[in-house]
Write a protein that holds these residues in place. Structure first.
Motif, PDB file in Angstrom:
ATOM      1  N   MET A   1       0.883  -1.079  -0.178  1.00  0.00           N
ATOM      2  CA  MET A   1      -0.119   0.211  -0.020  1.00  0.00           C
ATOM      3  C   MET A   1       0.591   1.410   0.103  1.00  0.00           C
ATOM      4  O   MET A   1       0.351   2.394  -0.507  1.00  0.00           O
ATOM      5  CB  MET A   1      -0.940  -0.021   1.354  1.00  0.00           C
ATOM      6  CG  MET A   1      -2.244  -0.969   1.063  1.00  0.00           C
ATOM      7  SD  MET A   1      -3.292  -0.372  -0.328  1.00  0.00           S
ATOM      8  CE  MET A   1      -2.791  -1.349  -1.762  1.00  0.00           C
TER       9      MET A   1
ATOM     10  N   LEU B   1      -3.705  -5.362  12.058  1.00  0.00           N
ATOM     11  CA  LEU B   1      -2.617  -4.572  11.360  1.00  0.00           C
ATOM     12  C   LEU B   1      -1.530  -4.989  11.384  1.00  0.00           C
ATOM     13  O   LEU B   1      -0.880  -5.603  12.176  1.00  0.00           O
ATOM     14  CB  LEU B   1      -2.658  -3.257  11.996  1.00  0.00           C
ATOM     15  CG  LEU B   1      -2.004  -2.749  12.946  1.00  0.00           C
ATOM     16  CD1 LEU B   1      -1.531  -1.395  13.239  1.00  0.00           C
ATOM     17  CD2 LEU B   1      -2.884  -3.025  14.295  1.00  0.00           C
ATOM     18  N   GLN B   2      -0.742  -4.849   9.943  1.00  0.00           N
ATOM     19  CA  GLN B   2       0.589  -5.355  10.020  1.00  0.00           C
ATOM     20  C   GLN B   2       1.543  -4.110   9.733  1.00  0.00           C
ATOM     21  O   GLN B   2       1.962  -3.456  10.612  1.00  0.00           O
ATOM     22  CB  GLN B   2       0.759  -6.552   9.106  1.00  0.00           C
ATOM     23  CG  GLN B   2      -0.098  -7.722   9.510  1.00  0.00           C
ATOM     24  CD  GLN B   2      -0.161  -9.123   8.459  1.00  0.00           C
ATOM     25  OE1 GLN B   2       1.203  -9.038   7.771  1.00  0.00           O
ATOM     26  NE2 GLN B   2      -1.067  -9.982   8.650  1.00  0.00           N
ATOM     27  N   CYS B   3       1.715  -3.759   8.523  1.00  0.00           N
ATOM     28  CA  CYS B   3       2.248  -2.432   8.155  1.00  0.00           C
ATOM     29  C   CYS B   3       1.607  -1.453   8.557  1.00  0.00           C
ATOM     30  O   CYS B   3       2.431  -0.192   8.699  1.00  0.00           O
ATOM     31  CB  CYS B   3       2.808  -2.466   6.592  1.00  0.00           C
ATOM     32  SG  CYS B   3       1.583  -1.904   5.648  1.00  0.00           S
ATOM     33  N   GLY B   4       0.465  -1.384   8.691  1.00  0.00           N
ATOM     34  CA  GLY B   4      -0.203  -0.289   9.396  1.00  0.00           C
ATOM     35  C   GLY B   4      -0.469   0.906   8.332  1.00  0.00           C
ATOM     36  O   GLY B   4      -0.952   2.040   8.837  1.00  0.00           O
ATOM     37  N   PHE B   5      -0.136   0.822   7.075  1.00  0.00           N
ATOM     38  CA  PHE B   5      -0.477   1.702   6.192  1.00  0.00           C
ATOM     39  C   PHE B   5      -1.880   2.053   5.706  1.00  0.00           C
ATOM     40  O   PHE B   5      -2.299   3.419   5.839  1.00  0.00           O
ATOM     41  CB  PHE B   5       0.346   1.530   4.966  1.00  0.00           C
ATOM     42  CG  PHE B   5       0.894   2.801   3.826  1.00  0.00           C
ATOM     43  CD1 PHE B   5       1.846   3.606   4.372  1.00  0.00           C
ATOM     44  CD2 PHE B   5       0.036   3.184   2.898  1.00  0.00           C
ATOM     45  CE1 PHE B   5       2.023   4.688   3.755  1.00  0.00           C
ATOM     46  CE2 PHE B   5       0.206   4.248   2.307  1.00  0.00           C
ATOM     47  CZ  PHE B   5       1.457   5.213   2.537  1.00  0.00           C
ATOM     48  N   CYS B   6      -2.744   0.967   5.807  1.00  0.00           N
ATOM     49  CA  CYS B   6      -4.017   1.146   5.511  1.00  0.00           C
ATOM     50  C   CYS B   6      -4.708   1.555   6.845  1.00  0.00           C
ATOM     51  O   CYS B   6      -6.037   1.980   6.678  1.00  0.00           O
ATOM     52  CB  CYS B   6      -4.528  -0.126   4.751  1.00  0.00           C
ATOM     53  SG  CYS B   6      -4.530  -1.403   6.237  1.00  0.00           S
ATOM     54  N   THR B   7      -4.176   1.284   7.833  1.00  0.00           N
ATOM     55  CA  THR B   7      -5.160   1.477   8.922  1.00  0.00           C
ATOM     56  C   THR B   7      -5.588   2.587   9.393  1.00  0.00           C
ATOM     57  O   THR B   7      -6.615   2.508   9.853  1.00  0.00           O
ATOM     58  CB  THR B   7      -4.138   0.844  10.326  1.00  0.00           C
ATOM     59  OG1 THR B   7      -3.216  -0.155   9.772  1.00  0.00           O
ATOM     60  CG2 THR B   7      -4.777   0.498  11.404  1.00  0.00           C
TER      61      THR B   7
ATOM     62  N   CYS C   1      -6.523  -3.384   2.091  1.00  0.00           N
ATOM     63  CA  CYS C   1      -5.201  -3.796   2.819  1.00  0.00           C
ATOM     64  C   CYS C   1      -4.481  -5.022   2.163  1.00  0.00           C
ATOM     65  O   CYS C   1      -5.124  -6.204   2.064  1.00  0.00           O
ATOM     66  CB  CYS C   1      -5.792  -4.291   4.411  1.00  0.00           C
ATOM     67  SG  CYS C   1      -4.399  -4.954   5.329  1.00  0.00           S
ATOM     68  N   ARG C   2      -3.309  -4.743   2.174  1.00  0.00           N
ATOM     69  CA  ARG C   2      -2.666  -5.840   1.111  1.00  0.00           C
ATOM     70  C   ARG C   2      -1.845  -6.938   2.182  1.00  0.00           C
ATOM     71  O   ARG C   2      -1.445  -8.012   1.656  1.00  0.00           O
ATOM     72  CB  ARG C   2      -1.415  -5.279   0.347  1.00  0.00           C
ATOM     73  CG  ARG C   2      -0.821  -6.229  -0.520  1.00  0.00           C
ATOM     74  CD  ARG C   2      -1.593  -6.807  -1.651  1.00  0.00           C
ATOM     75  NE  ARG C   2      -1.139  -7.101  -2.736  1.00  0.00           N
ATOM     76  CZ  ARG C   2      -1.452  -7.969  -3.835  1.00  0.00           C
ATOM     77  NH1 ARG C   2      -2.687  -8.186  -3.682  1.00  0.00           N
ATOM     78  NH2 ARG C   2      -0.920  -7.924  -4.848  1.00  0.00           N
ATOM     79  N   CYS C   3      -1.839  -6.551   3.506  1.00  0.00           N
ATOM     80  CA  CYS C   3      -1.216  -7.353   4.540  1.00  0.00           C
ATOM     81  C   CYS C   3      -1.844  -8.475   5.053  1.00  0.00           C
ATOM     82  O   CYS C   3      -1.494  -9.641   5.309  1.00  0.00           O
ATOM     83  CB  CYS C   3      -0.428  -6.432   5.496  1.00  0.00           C
ATOM     84  SG  CYS C   3       0.776  -5.335   5.037  1.00  0.00           S
ATOM     85  N   THR C   4      -3.140  -8.148   5.692  1.00  0.00           N
ATOM     86  CA  THR C   4      -3.738  -8.931   6.814  1.00  0.00           C
ATOM     87  C   THR C   4      -4.671  -9.858   6.087  1.00  0.00           C
ATOM     88  O   THR C   4      -5.311 -10.995   6.880  1.00  0.00           O
ATOM     89  CB  THR C   4      -4.604  -7.880   7.488  1.00  0.00           C
ATOM     90  OG1 THR C   4      -5.791  -7.339   6.966  1.00  0.00           O
ATOM     91  CG2 THR C   4      -3.790  -6.989   8.272  1.00  0.00           C
TER      92      THR C   4
HETATM   93  S1  FES Z   1      -1.747  -3.329   7.313  1.00  0.00           S
HETATM   94 FE1  FES Z   1      -0.705  -3.352   5.437  1.00  0.00          FE
HETATM   95  S2  FES Z   1      -1.868  -2.602   3.849  1.00  0.00           S
HETATM   96 FE2  FES Z   1      -3.095  -2.925   5.715  1.00  0.00          FE
END
Ligand code: FES
Ligand code: FES
Lengths: 777, 162
Positions: A189, B101-107, B138-141
């Motif tokens: 993202m 959340l993982q990378c937190g960018f979308c959070t 969200c690409r991570c979760t």
């Molecule tokens: S936590 Fe990485 S894009 Fe949602």
């Protein structure tokens, strides 16, 4: 502590919006770099006119290949391979462009808006050349994409074990199939992002880079700039908005931003936007597998030959995607004779490099499709065919007979595939699911069942390192070279250190991804960090604890065996006598006038350890689900999805579950949604999320998850890797389930992703064939 | 192209007077001039939802909104969330507990959308929750753990009669 579900310490700042991603880093006086990118898939550059762009107020400079000549060196490939032909690549192309999006010039301006305005005014005169948007066309193109590589073949490589020719000619049954699969991009993202600042007095660059490999980025930048590595400090910030492979690549912007920070005496920032991500961040592209497989009347595999084409795009940063795809094909099955061969072909598309899964989903898809076809030919249950071929739990280490991408023999370290499969089938309630399928079919519903098993080569070396240091404050600093992109390294590695030394994890601070903090590192990709950095962290912690005990033993005049760590103190067991850890660290690290360490006690409560595994380890995963297909709309609905995986020792189940589910979402996207499309000449056709869907919470079904823990003998933690395990089996799973659902219609799934359009065509085609057959009969 | 306008924006209850170009996106104004770096930009074309903020209580894509359009409106960003004592609020704590959340960018964007949902309906069901966040990538979760967090928040609200 190891093995406990611990919530992440990272979350607090991220949930408050206080994370610091590259674009959030405050660099006073920063200016912005915007790219001028090729609009042609393949063309000669006749001339570049930068006059108008340079005249825009606020523009500091416009740079083409001619302007950056001293640093426009030939790139080294990221990973070489004996079969890979070196293709010419420079930071900026000198005479021709090879894909749409290729960086041709850059503009630097006071604001990003101005830089982008001016970039539009750079006028490039192209003489178009014929281009290739796929390998078939590239193989026939009269114009080589790279001078001296006339057939556009970047690599032709094969490897075998046994005698596949004999096996296929003597097998009672032989199947021949062609399978194609197209995988998309990473789509973190946060896009790529890099910012650099030059320090006048030290003549040193500090580069903030949302990269998966800061040490590799340092080497890449320092090489181009012609400076020693020490002059370039690369920091992958603790907050990077996802990686998934493409951020492990080398890119021209990293070099230019760094170099220009000195040229302009201003910090320079480049933040990739989504359009640029579509055009320029590495992707996986397409493969076409021609498979021949021989088997006996029980469905037992006798020989497998897979010859495939791989699209490597305009450059080949490495060969890892086809190498991994090929070596993943045999999977968890016993196959006595194997031949794997591929041609990696240059096309006029963005270069190919690893995206979460890195060739493995392709390999799993090929093998699992074959298992289904054998079952169909022999009228056996597809799960039964798989069971008959599985490597058994007592057959490890199991040598496949091929060589893995890291150059080590493809030998599986440990596992229990029949056990994992059975757990999955039980949780899924396979027999009951087959009954439901029969009932639904009787009611006219196209319901199918999919089961897939996947193996993942993980934890490849060459190494990762860690430094553990007890500070004079009594806190512990744990440093590792590999950076996180959301995996929760701060929490996980604090757990390993705290568990080993015997302190509260809250006392441990974790530093990641800074080339100034640890000399060497490889990076975060290929589900490799836990099996490399984990053991390094463990060893460094053991050594530091040992030093602490020795120091305290001297201070307390007690024997080392009698000491224990209790809270923030180190004490003589069963007594009140003790010293604060902080005091021991002060003595050992700083010294204390009048106090001497006895001979043999090494000062400095710090230790650095590097771990290099002898080979990759192998994680396993199993998926089972039911689907129902609406044959009028091509819509696929998924039910009762069960996923089990075995990644060796689990440090934190909560986080591993997150990795598996997130990976699975990526796999589902590859199976049904994402498809990067190109015209025949290489013109990209999907350049926004309007054409390129990524599933939302609506498309992701609810999953049930289970773990199996088969420890790896390759490292003292017994860890393997979990980053990609969820992804691998999903394209295969969906293909299997949908083909099973549509078996009454005779639909064959030989291409992924399975968009509603493609599925609609397949259903219509099958209906026509059915009608023709009825007519003929 | 570079004419400028003075606007007054209210962000998390604070008035700010800034000068922007007519084309300046609200997302860029928030991040660059108003100190709300928790608002992230993931696609700049209105699909990913990372840039979502509340404008007069409604979730809005700040990458598709010009700063001048928000003149006179109340803007709420992720920085406004939390307990008065500075701690995380219960939805945020749920995200942490469930590893939402993982990378937190979308959070931040997702939290703002859910904040609006819970104001409108304190105890939505899972379907409604998935509908509300379907405008976010969200690409991570794989979403499951964040949905669990939101479902738990909804159940707690129902239990406590909110
Ligand atoms: S936590 Fe990485 S894009 Fe949602
Ligand atoms: S950045 Fe606004 S919707 Fe993606």
């Amino acid at each position: 502590m190891i093995g406990e579900r611990r919530v992440r310490r990272e979350d607090v700042r991220l949930l408050r919006g206080e994370g610091t991603y590259v674009d959030d880093i405050d660099l006073p006086g920063a200016v912005y770099l915007a790219g001028v990118r090729s609009t042609e898939p393949h063309a000669t550059i006749l001339g570049i006119d930068t006059t108008a762009a340079k005249a825009v107020p606020g523009v500091l400079g416009v740079y083409t290949a001619a302007d950056i000549e001293p640093i426009n060196r030939l790139w080294r490939q990221q990973l070489t391979h004996s079969s890979l032909k070196m293709a010419v690549q420079r930071t900026l192309p000198v005479d021709k462009v090879r894909f749409v999006g290729e960086l041709v010039a850059v503009v630097v301006a006071e604001t990003r808006y101005l830089a982008e305005d001016a970039a539009e005014l750079v006028d490039i005169d192209y003489e178009p050349l014929p281009g290739a948007g796929n390998y078939h066309r590239a193989l026939e193109l009269d114009v080589p994409i790279h001078e001296g590589i006339d057939d556009n073949v970047a690599s032709h490589f094969s490897q075998s074990t046994g005698d596949v020719g004999w096996a296929l000619s003597s097998a009672p049954h032989v199947l021949r199939e062609t399978f194609t699969i197209n995988r998309g991009g990473g789509h973190s993202m946060e896009g790529r992002a890099v910012a650099a600042r030059w320090d006048t007095s030290l003549d040193q660059y500090t580069v903030f880079d949302a990269t998966q490999g800061p040490h590799q980025a340092r080497a890449h930048i320092a090489f181009a700039l012609g400076v020693p590595d020490e002059k370039v400090r690369v920091i992958a910030p603790p907050d990077v908005g996802g990686g998934f492979g493409p951020k492990g690549g080398k890119y021209p912007e990293e070099i230019l931003v760094t170099w220009l920070s000195k040229q302009l005496r201003r910090p320079v920032k480049f933040i990739e936007d989504r359009y640029e991500h579509f055009l320029t961040s590495y992707q996986e592209h397409q493969q076409e597998h021609h498979v021949e497989v021989g088997y006996d009347g029980d469905g037992k595999l006798l020989g497998l030959k897979d010859v495939f084409l791989h699209d490597t795009g305009a450059y080949a940063p490495s060969l890892i995607v086809p190498l991994i795809a090929g070596t993943t094909v045999p999977g968890c099955y016993k196959i006595p004779n194997i031949h794997i061969e591929f041609r990696a072909v240059f096309t006029n598309k963005v270069p190919c490099s690893a995206v979460r899964g890195a060739g493995r989903p392709q390999g799993v898809y090929v093998m699992e499709r074959i298992m289904d076809r054998i079952a169909e030919e022999l009228d056996l249950d597809p799960v039964e065919v798989r069971k008959r071929n599985l490597i058994q739990a007592d057959e490890f280490p199991y040598a496949v007979g091929l060589t893995f991408r890291d150059g080590s023999p493809l030998t599986y370290d440990s596992g229990n595939y029949p056990g994992l499969l059975q757990l999955g089938l039980d949780l899924f309630d396979y027999d009951r699911q087959r009954e439901i399928q029969r009932e639904r079919r009787a009611a006219g519903v196209y319901r199918g069942i999919g089961v897939s098993i996947a193996l993942e080569g993980v934890g490849i070396g060459p190494f990762e390192g860690a430094t553990v240091r007890i500070e004079k404050t009594g806190r512990i600093t744990a440093v590792m070279g590999a950076p996180p992109q959301g995996q929760g390294f701060e929490t996980t590695y604090a757990t390993i250190v705290a568990d080993t030394i015997g302190v509260d994890p809250d006392l441990v601070d974790v530093v990641t991804g800074d080339t100034a903090a640890i000399a060497y590192g490889v990076g975060t990709f290929a589900s490799r960090v836990m099996a490399n950095a984990g053991p390094a962290m463990l060893q460094a912690s053991i050594e530091v604890k040992d030093k602490l005990v020795q120091t305290a033993s001297a201070m307390l005049e007690a024997s080392a065996e009698d000491l224990e760590i209790a809270g923030t103190e180190i004490r003589v067991k069963g007594t009140e006598a003790g010293v604060p850890i902080a005091d021991a660290a002060r003595l050992s690290n700083v010294g204390s006038p009048g106090v001497n360490l006895p001979p043999g006690v090494v000062p400095g409560l710090t230790s650095t350890s590097y771990f290099n595994p002898s080979s990759a380890g192998y994680s396993a995963s199993v998926h089972a689900c039911a689907v129902e297909v609406d044959i009028d709309t091509g819509e696929i609905e998924i039910f009762d999805w069960v996923v089990g995986h075995d990644c060796g020792r689990i440090i934190n189940p909560l986080l591993v579950e997150g990795q598996v589910i997130g990976g699975l979402a990526h796999g589902l996207s590859n199976a049904m949604y994402e498809e990067q499309m190109y015209g025949e000449d290489g013109t990209p056709l999907t350049t926004s999320y309007l054409d390129y869907p990524i599933p939302s919470a609506r498309e992701l079904p609810k999953l049930r998850l289970f773990h199996q823990e088969t420890l790896s003998p390759l490292n003292p933690l017994g860890a393997k890797g979990a980053g990609e395990a969820g992804t691998l089996g999903v394209p295969a799973l969906i293909a299997t389930a949908v083909e099973d659902a549509l078996r009454p219609l005779g639909v064959r799934i030989n291409h992924l992703p399975l968009s509603p359009g493609l599925l609609g065509d397949l259903i219509a085609g099958a209906a026509e064939r059915g009608a023709a057959e009825r007519g003929a009969a | 192209m570079t004419s400028t306008e003075a606007v007054t924006l209210s962000v998390n209850g604070q008035q700010h007077s800034i000068t922007v170009e007519p084309r300046t996106l609200l997302a860029d104004a928030l991040r660059g001039q108003l100190g709300s770096k928790g608002t992230h930009i993931g696609c700049e074309h209105g699909v990913c939802g990372a840039c979502t903020v509340l404008v007069d209580g409604h979730p809005v894509r700040s990458c598709l909104t010009f700063a001048v359009q928000a003149e006179g409106s109340e803007i709420e960003t992720v920085e406004s969330l939390g307990e008065p004592d500075g701690g995380l609020n219960s939805l945020q704590r749920g995200f942490q507990r469930h590893h939402g959340l993982q990378c937190g960018f979308c959070t931040p964007g997702i939290l703002m959308s859910l904040t609006q949902l819970f104001r409108e309906d304190p105890s939505p069901d899972e379907e409604r929750i998935r509908d509300q966040i379907q405008g976010h990538i969200c690409r991570c979760t794989g979403y499951q753990q964040m949905v669990e967090a939101a479902v738990e928040e909804s159940e707690t609200n129902a239990k406590e009669g909110r």
